[in-house]
Design a protein around this motif. Structure first.
Motif, PDB file in Angstrom:
ATOM      1  N   THR A 331       0.418  -3.096  -6.911  1.00 33.03           N
ATOM      2  CA  THR A 331      -0.658  -2.766  -7.833  1.00 33.03           C
ATOM      3  C   THR A 331      -0.622  -3.769  -8.971  1.00 33.03           C
ATOM      4  O   THR A 331       0.174  -4.712  -8.960  1.00 33.03           O
ATOM      5  N   THR A 332      -1.474  -3.592  -9.941  1.00 32.85           N
ATOM      6  CA  THR A 332      -1.533  -4.515 -11.067  1.00 32.85           C
ATOM      7  C   THR A 332      -0.997  -3.848 -12.321  1.00 32.85           C
ATOM      8  O   THR A 332      -0.889  -2.618 -12.398  1.00 32.85           O
ATOM      9  N   TYR A 333      -0.719  -4.672 -13.320  1.00 34.21           N
ATOM     10  CA  TYR A 333      -0.159  -4.176 -14.578  1.00 34.21           C
ATOM     11  C   TYR A 333      -1.098  -3.157 -15.225  1.00 34.21           C
ATOM     12  O   TYR A 333      -0.670  -2.104 -15.700  1.00 34.21           O
ATOM     13  N   ALA A 362       0.620 -11.515 -13.468  1.00 37.26           N
ATOM     14  CA  ALA A 362      -0.755 -11.512 -13.968  1.00 37.26           C
ATOM     15  C   ALA A 362      -1.037 -12.753 -14.809  1.00 37.26           C
ATOM     16  O   ALA A 362      -2.117 -13.356 -14.720  1.00 37.26           O
TER      17      ALA A 362
END
Length: 653
Positions: A331-333, A362
């Motif tokens: 997933t992303t931050y 990122a």
């Protein structure tokens, strides 16, 4: 995304067999060299043919195609000429291999073996006349493509040119001959694997075409018709920081950059907020670092006063997440529920470590243009903006300095002359949609943005010590000073190098860049634990082979996500109000911190440690021979040397 097509060579002088001593023999390694059976000590030492769908084969073809494009123009993908075949020499210690055929997993690297070098066979002079790199084969390839007469005397490669032929000792028909060969691959024992995204997709990877296929779309001109490129004058620095970064041996690292830093017992990821001189006699550089973290809590800043305690972001590869859920479900931050992580609802792990890794990835996928120089309107509805520099992932680069390229020989650089952004309204966009750009809305409707980096491409060449080389006064100062030192070292091995201008005012996209170029004389003493021994042998290479490439995980050809300001790239991984300070003015420090400078070591926070750094300006060879700091690092067993980050878990944070 720009489309690329296969490029075929319609003529080949390659031979599968040659006449030798009155009989025919295959133009390939000897049968004993192809035997994969381990010897009595369990050592495997053999050659195997590399198939067209393997990474190393693609790497050779991609580099050769890129070099042809620079010389002749056109699209760049490449099929090897007919009857030329790529072999690799594999050597493994006992128990390192079972003798079975294995495929290489990394370009020109060890791939798990002690030795894994690639050689191109097929030259009509036989198996002893093989090519050891794409750069060595390229002059021969260029001759095949451009010489209409097909006269081998016109070829300038090291095998065909009589003045460049080297005396070669006959190899015995046994494996003993293999063991005496020189090693031409990348140095073994990397700190981390090279992370490099192939610059372009290839339509021939999985379905290799016939060796001789279609004619090229255009017949290339004769070599004699080419005019040597001339260097482009360098732009002048516009700010104090740009002047500092243009000088040699001032500061390796820059404000706003993502770096690894030594936290005392572990390594962490952080952002450089400020740099300054703590002392000028002796010279002590200081960097204030903000560690990256999850958004619910942030560690205090740390001050580092030894550049040996810092590493570029691309020097190492990030480890796996400590949380199993994150490792299995990327997933992303910004998308992660950090409160759920802190509460233990997604399983155990080190939330600060995983936050820093996620934030660093990122940042690596972002870019920011900075310092607008001027704007112009070359056509109705079109605006051209010229910028003075860009943040590329974790690094900062200015116009007038070199950056590493994905294409070419592996050591090619682009000296940036201009960074041009073309912004066009929808009705005027026309053909401007290619390249590195982004679309956005505004008062005048949708707009397209295309970003180009224009500059001179150089490749590093080595020649005998007695050979003449071009004048280097047109190069940036850092390249000149580093070249001076490298030639002092390699003079011990009777060779020297120079930067050859390949193409002037080339136009590239952001996706074509690997990252900043670093001086081997300054960065290798930090990165390479065996550096001092290499200097004594007269063997010092390019620092870029020890570095990863920016943009791991980005779609091919993508420049990444544009951020309006550098601070925007950090997001919530740093405290609100975090500020990047330009210049080299020291901060106002409390009296108790100033007292801690008297001989204290690194204890975290803003406390300082003492460092006797090298003097500024030109560095003599004798100065580099004093490598006590490197030897101390080897003895102390700092994490990362000769190891992969991914398997070390928490010990690096």
């Amino acid at each position: 995304m720009t489309r690329f097509f296969p490029l075929y060579v319609r003529r080949s002088d390659g031979k599968l067999e040659i006449a030798a001593k009155g009989k025919r023999e295959p133009n390939q390694p000897l049968p004993a060299q192809l035997d994969q059976t381990p010897d009595s000590k369990g050592i495997c030492d053999y050659y195997r043919e590399i198939s067209v769908d393997e990474v190393k084969h693609l790497d050779w073809r991609r580099k050769l195609g890129g070099m042809l494009v620079r010389e002749l123009g056109g699209q760049d993908d490449q099929a090897l000429p007919e009857n030329y075949r790529l072999y690799e020499h594999i050597k493994s210690k006992a128990n390192a291999s079972d003798g079975k055929t294995t495929k290489a997993t990394k370009n020109h690297a060890g791939g798990g073996h002690d030795r894994q070098d690639a050689y191109l066979y097929g030259h009509p002079l036989g198996r002893k006349k093989r090519y050891r790199s794409p750069a060595e084969f390229f002059p021969h390839l260029l001759w095949l493509v451009t010489d209409k007469a097909g006269d081998p005397d016109n070829c300038t490669c090291a095998i065909c040119s009589p003045e460049q032929l080297e005396e070669e000792k006959p190899a015995k028909d046994s494996k003993a001959a293999i063991k005496k060969e020189e090693i031409h691959a990348r140095p073994p024992g990397r700190i981390s694997p090279i992370v490099e995204i192939p610059a372009r997709p290839s339509s021939i990877d999985r379905n290799p075409p016939a060796p001789i296929a279609r004619r090229p779309s255009a017949t290339p001109a004769n070599v004699s018709a080419f005019t040597p490129p001339t260097p482009t004058p360098l732009p002048q620095p516009r700010s104090l920081d740009q002047q500092i970064d243009a000088q040699y041996n001032k500061f390796i690292f820059r404000p706003g950059e993502l770096i690894w830093f030594n936290r005392g017992v572990a390594w962490g990821l952080g952002i450089i907020l400020r740099r300054y001189y703590l002392s000028t006699s002796p010279l002590i550089r200081a960097y204030i670092i903000q560690p990256l973290s999850h958004p619910l809590s942030h560690p205090p800043t740390a001050t580092i006063t030894q550049e040996a305690e810092l590493r570029p972001w691309l020097a190492w590869s990030a480890p796996q997440y400590t949380n199993k859920y994150l490792a299995e479900r990327p997933t992303t931050y910004d998308m992660l529920d950090w409160q759920a992580y802190l509460d233990g609802r997604i399983g155990p792990g080190d939330v600060e470590v995983d936050g820093s890794i996620m934030a660093a990835k990122a940042i690596d996928a972002s870019f920011t243009l900075f310092d607008l120089v001027k704007t112009s309107a070359p056509a109705p509805g079109v605006e051209e903006r010229r910028w003075n520099g860009l943040f590329l992932g974790g690094e900062k680069a200015w116009i007038g300095e070199p950056v590493r390229l994905r294409m070419g020989s592996g050591s090619d650089v682009l000296v940036i002359i201009e960074i041009i952004e073309k912004v066009a309204s929808q009705f005027a966009a026309g053909s401007s949609a290619g390249g590195a750009g982004a679309a956005g809305g505004g008062a005048g409707g949708a707009k397209t943005s295309t970003i180009s980096l224009i500059g001179d491409i150089y490749t590093f060449c080595s020649v005998p010590l007695s050979a003449s080389v071009p004048d280097d006064r047109h190069l940036p100062l850092r390249m000149r000073e580093d070249l001076h030192f490298r030639n002092q070292v390699t003079a011990l091995a009777q060779s020297k190098g120079y930067w050859k201008l390949v193409k002037s005012m080339a136009r590239l996209d952001i996706a074509d860049l690997k990252g900043r170029w670093y001086e081997s004389s300054l960065l290798l003493p930090i990165l390479h634990p065996d550096y001092h021994e290499r200097v004594r042998r007269g063997d010092i290479g390019d620092a870029g082979v020890w570095m990863n490439a920016r943009g791991d995980g980005l779609p091919q050809g993508s420049p990444g996500t544009r951020k309006p300001e550098r601070r925007d790239a950090f997001g919530r991984a740093v405290p609100v109000g975090t500020r990047i300070v330009e210049g080299i003015e020291p901060p106002v420090q409390p009296p108790q911190v100033q007292q801690q400078q008297q001989g204290m070591g690194h204890v975290g926070g803003d406390q300082l440690m003492q460092d006797q750094g090298p003097d500024g300006g030109h560095v003599a060879l004798d100065d580099f021979m004093n490598l006590d700091d490197i030897e101390q690092m080897e003895q102390s067993g700092l994490p990362g040397f000769g190891q992969e980050y991914g398997g070390q878990e928490h010990s690096y944070f």
